[in-house]
Design a protein around this motif. Sequence first.
Motif, PDB file in Angstrom:
ATOM      1  N   GLN A   1       0.837  -1.191   0.000  1.00 39.87           N
ATOM      2  CA  GLN A   1       0.000   0.000   0.000  1.00 39.87           C
ATOM      3  C   GLN A   1       0.872   1.242   0.000  1.00 39.87           C
ATOM      4  OE1 GLN A   1      -2.442  -0.766   3.495  1.00 39.87           O
ATOM      5  NE2 GLN A   1      -4.111  -1.469   2.181  1.00 39.87           N
ATOM      6  N   LEU A   2       0.316   2.328  -0.560  1.00 48.38           N
ATOM      7  CA  LEU A   2       1.018   3.601  -0.632  1.00 48.38           C
ATOM      8  C   LEU A   2       0.220   4.661   0.110  1.00 48.38           C
ATOM      9  CD1 LEU A   2       1.944   3.624  -4.438  1.00 48.38           C
ATOM     10  CD2 LEU A   2       3.313   2.789  -2.530  1.00 48.38           C
ATOM     11  N   ALA A   3       0.926   5.569   0.761  1.00 47.88           N
ATOM     12  CA  ALA A   3       0.260   6.647   1.481  1.00 47.88           C
ATOM     13  C   ALA A   3       0.998   7.947   1.223  1.00 47.88           C
ATOM     14  CB  ALA A   3       0.220   6.344   2.975  1.00 47.88           C
ATOM     15  N   GLU A   4       0.284   8.904   0.586  1.00 51.14           N
ATOM     16  CA  GLU A   4       0.887  10.200   0.290  1.00 51.14           C
ATOM     17  C   GLU A   4       0.626  11.186   1.417  1.00 51.14           C
ATOM     18  OE1 GLU A   4      -1.117   9.046  -3.786  1.00 51.14           O
ATOM     19  OE2 GLU A   4      -1.684   9.034  -1.665  1.00 51.14           O
ATOM     20  N   SER A   5       1.463  12.197   1.479  1.00 44.87           N
ATOM     21  CA  SER A   5       1.253  13.313   2.399  1.00 44.87           C
ATOM     22  C   SER A   5       1.992  14.518   1.853  1.00 44.87           C
ATOM     23  CB  SER A   5       1.747  12.968   3.805  1.00 44.87           C
ATOM     24  OG  SER A   5       3.134  12.703   3.780  1.00 44.87           O
ATOM     25  N   GLY A   6       1.658  15.687   2.401  1.00 40.53           N
ATOM     26  CA  GLY A   6       2.398  16.885   2.045  1.00 40.53           C
ATOM     27  C   GLY A   6       1.653  17.871   1.180  1.00 40.53           C
ATOM     28  N   GLY A   7       0.461  17.513   0.728  1.00 42.11           N
ATOM     29  CA  GLY A   7      -0.297  18.459  -0.074  1.00 42.11           C
ATOM     30  C   GLY A   7      -0.798  19.615   0.772  1.00 42.11           C
ATOM     31  N   GLY A   8      -1.335  20.629   0.096  1.00 40.76           N
ATOM     32  CA  GLY A   8      -1.868  21.766   0.809  1.00 40.76           C
ATOM     33  C   GLY A   8      -2.062  22.948  -0.096  1.00 40.76           C
ATOM     34  N   LEU A   9      -2.290  24.084   0.520  1.00 43.04           N
ATOM     35  CA  LEU A   9      -2.513  25.337  -0.195  1.00 43.04           C
ATOM     36  C   LEU A   9      -1.248  26.181  -0.126  1.00 43.04           C
ATOM     37  CD1 LEU A   9      -4.364  27.446  -1.566  1.00 43.04           C
ATOM     38  CD2 LEU A   9      -5.056  28.162   0.742  1.00 43.04           C
ATOM     39  N   VAL A  10      -0.822  26.673  -1.266  1.00 43.25           N
ATOM     40  CA  VAL A  10       0.392  27.491  -1.320  1.00 43.25           C
ATOM     41  C   VAL A  10       0.193  28.584  -2.363  1.00 43.25           C
ATOM     42  CG1 VAL A  10       1.504  26.006  -3.039  1.00 43.25           C
ATOM     43  CG2 VAL A  10       2.915  27.383  -1.489  1.00 43.25           C
ATOM     44  N   GLN A  11       0.855  29.698  -2.169  1.00 42.90           N
ATOM     45  CA  GLN A  11       0.775  30.780  -3.139  1.00 42.90           C
ATOM     46  C   GLN A  11       1.694  30.494  -4.324  1.00 42.90           C
ATOM     47  OE1 GLN A  11       1.624  34.435  -0.996  1.00 42.90           O
ATOM     48  NE2 GLN A  11      -0.562  34.814  -0.696  1.00 42.90           N
ATOM     49  N   ALA A  12       1.359  31.082  -5.438  1.00 46.94           N
ATOM     50  CA  ALA A  12       2.205  30.939  -6.628  1.00 46.94           C
ATOM     51  C   ALA A  12       3.629  31.376  -6.295  1.00 46.94           C
ATOM     52  CB  ALA A  12       1.643  31.777  -7.776  1.00 46.94           C
ATOM     53  N   GLY A  13       4.584  30.591  -6.772  1.00 45.83           N
ATOM     54  CA  GLY A  13       5.975  30.857  -6.472  1.00 45.83           C
ATOM     55  C   GLY A  13       6.489  30.115  -5.260  1.00 45.83           C
ATOM     56  N   GLY A  14       5.580  29.539  -4.505  1.00 48.92           N
ATOM     57  CA  GLY A  14       5.956  28.818  -3.296  1.00 48.92           C
ATOM     58  C   GLY A  14       6.397  27.391  -3.570  1.00 48.92           C
ATOM     59  N   SER A  15       6.626  26.656  -2.487  1.00 43.98           N
ATOM     60  CA  SER A  15       7.128  25.289  -2.590  1.00 43.98           C
ATOM     61  C   SER A  15       6.318  24.353  -1.708  1.00 43.98           C
ATOM     62  CB  SER A  15       8.598  25.234  -2.146  1.00 43.98           C
ATOM     63  OG  SER A  15       9.418  26.017  -2.985  1.00 43.98           O
TER      64      SER A  15
ATOM     65  N   VAL B   1       4.896   6.964   1.266  1.00 35.79           N
ATOM     66  CA  VAL B   1       5.492   5.832   1.965  1.00 35.79           C
ATOM     67  C   VAL B   1       4.823   4.545   1.502  1.00 35.79           C
ATOM     68  CG1 VAL B   1       5.989   4.798   4.197  1.00 35.79           C
ATOM     69  CG2 VAL B   1       5.950   7.282   3.968  1.00 35.79           C
ATOM     70  N   ALA B   2       5.650   3.594   1.118  1.00 34.18           N
ATOM     71  CA  ALA B   2       5.148   2.283   0.725  1.00 34.18           C
ATOM     72  C   ALA B   2       5.271   1.317   1.900  1.00 34.18           C
ATOM     73  CB  ALA B   2       5.929   1.756  -0.472  1.00 34.18           C
ATOM     74  N   SER B   3       4.419   0.305   1.887  1.00 37.77           N
ATOM     75  CA  SER B   3       4.454  -0.690   2.973  1.00 37.77           C
ATOM     76  C   SER B   3       5.422  -1.821   2.662  1.00 37.77           C
ATOM     77  CB  SER B   3       3.059  -1.252   3.231  1.00 37.77           C
ATOM     78  OG  SER B   3       2.545  -1.858   2.053  1.00 37.77           O
ATOM     79  N   GLY B   4       6.098  -1.735   1.502  1.00 38.17           N
ATOM     80  CA  GLY B   4       7.068  -2.742   1.126  1.00 38.17           C
ATOM     81  C   GLY B   4       7.981  -2.212   0.034  1.00 38.17           C
ATOM     82  N   SER B   5       8.898  -3.077  -0.401  1.00 40.07           N
ATOM     83  CA  SER B   5       9.867  -2.686  -1.415  1.00 40.07           C
ATOM     84  C   SER B   5       9.191  -2.472  -2.764  1.00 40.07           C
ATOM     85  CB  SER B   5      10.933  -3.772  -1.540  1.00 40.07           C
ATOM     86  OG  SER B   5      11.884  -3.430  -2.516  1.00 40.07           O
ATOM     87  N   MET B   6       9.620  -1.424  -3.456  1.00 40.78           N
ATOM     88  CA  MET B   6       9.018  -1.062  -4.732  1.00 40.78           C
ATOM     89  C   MET B   6      10.063  -0.981  -5.834  1.00 40.78           C
ATOM     90  SD  MET B   6       5.861  -0.647  -3.800  1.00 40.78           S
ATOM     91  CE  MET B   6       5.118   0.196  -5.190  1.00 40.78           C
ATOM     92  N   ASN B   7       9.637  -1.186  -7.049  1.00 43.24           N
ATOM     93  CA  ASN B   7      10.501  -0.951  -8.196  1.00 43.24           C
ATOM     94  C   ASN B   7      10.336   0.500  -8.643  1.00 43.24           C
ATOM     95  OD1 ASN B   7      11.302  -3.559  -7.948  1.00 43.24           O
ATOM     96  ND2 ASN B   7      10.325  -4.290  -9.811  1.00 43.24           N
TER      97      ASN B   7
ATOM     98  N   THR C   1      10.309   5.143   0.756  1.00 40.08           N
ATOM     99  CA  THR C   1       9.676   6.449   0.619  1.00 40.08           C
ATOM    100  C   THR C   1      10.179   7.178  -0.619  1.00 40.08           C
ATOM    101  OG1 THR C   1       9.483   6.628   3.034  1.00 40.08           O
ATOM    102  CG2 THR C   1       9.235   8.656   1.758  1.00 40.08           C
ATOM    103  N   ILE C   2       9.278   7.849  -1.299  1.00 40.55           N
ATOM    104  CA  ILE C   2       9.664   8.739  -2.386  1.00 40.55           C
ATOM    105  C   ILE C   2       9.188  10.143  -2.058  1.00 40.55           C
ATOM    106  CG2 ILE C   2       9.668   6.953  -4.169  1.00 40.55           C
ATOM    107  CD1 ILE C   2       6.960   8.084  -5.129  1.00 40.55           C
ATOM    108  N   PHE C   3       9.830  11.107  -2.689  1.00 36.02           N
ATOM    109  CA  PHE C   3       9.534  12.496  -2.430  1.00 36.02           C
ATOM    110  C   PHE C   3       9.371  13.236  -3.759  1.00 36.02           C
ATOM    111  CE2 PHE C   3      10.631  12.026   1.967  1.00 36.02           C
ATOM    112  CZ  PHE C   3      11.670  11.104   1.981  1.00 36.02           C
ATOM    113  N   LEU C   4       8.611  14.302  -3.710  1.00 35.23           N
ATOM    114  CA  LEU C   4       8.530  15.215  -4.842  1.00 35.23           C
ATOM    115  C   LEU C   4       8.649  16.624  -4.284  1.00 35.23           C
ATOM    116  CD1 LEU C   4       8.136  15.393  -7.932  1.00 35.23           C
ATOM    117  CD2 LEU C   4       5.714  15.864  -7.457  1.00 35.23           C
ATOM    118  N   GLN C   5       9.805  17.226  -4.500  1.00 34.22           N
ATOM    119  CA  GLN C   5      10.022  18.611  -4.103  1.00 34.22           C
ATOM    120  C   GLN C   5       9.551  19.495  -5.239  1.00 34.22           C
ATOM    121  OE1 GLN C   5      11.244  19.972  -1.171  1.00 34.22           O
ATOM    122  NE2 GLN C   5      10.665  21.929  -2.105  1.00 34.22           N
ATOM    123  N   MET C   6       8.585  20.342  -4.950  1.00 38.12           N
ATOM    124  CA  MET C   6       8.000  21.194  -5.973  1.00 38.12           C
ATOM    125  C   MET C   6       8.293  22.642  -5.636  1.00 38.12           C
ATOM    126  SD  MET C   6       4.345  19.273  -6.613  1.00 38.12           S
ATOM    127  CE  MET C   6       3.699  19.674  -4.981  1.00 38.12           C
TER     128      MET C   6
END
Length: 122
Positions: A3-17, A23-29, A74-79
């Motif tokens: 299983q996968l569980a995302e987090s970190g979304g939200g409201l941000v102003q243009a130009g922000g990050s 997080v996965a519950s096991g090893s992923m390709n 775990t994987i990340f996406l820095q925006m």
Amino acid sequence: QVQLAESGGGLVQAGGSLRLSCVASGSMNTMGWYRQAPEKQRELVASITSDGITNYADSAKGRFTMSRDNAKYTIFLQMNSLKPEDTAVYYCQGEYKRVLNVEGAYRLLEVWGQGTLVTVSS
């Protein structure tokens, strides 16, 4: 089943990050981040192999960075430099091996997270 569980979304102003995590519950390709804006099709944002090779959509190049921590499944996406057109539900996706027999035959299965909403205001 993994299983996968995302987090970190939200409201941000243009130009922000924002930094999304999945997080996965096991090893992923190979894993990926997809997004779906209202009334639009789901699209690939970025992907990363188990060796850390990344691929980005043109819209993400130069602004988004995808990474992974295999030890923590775990994987990340820095925006960075977010734009209103980045507003969407972001989904984590991944492939994992399901071993079928003692000889090591396996099947690649796909799994998706529930999504996390990113809203960029102008």
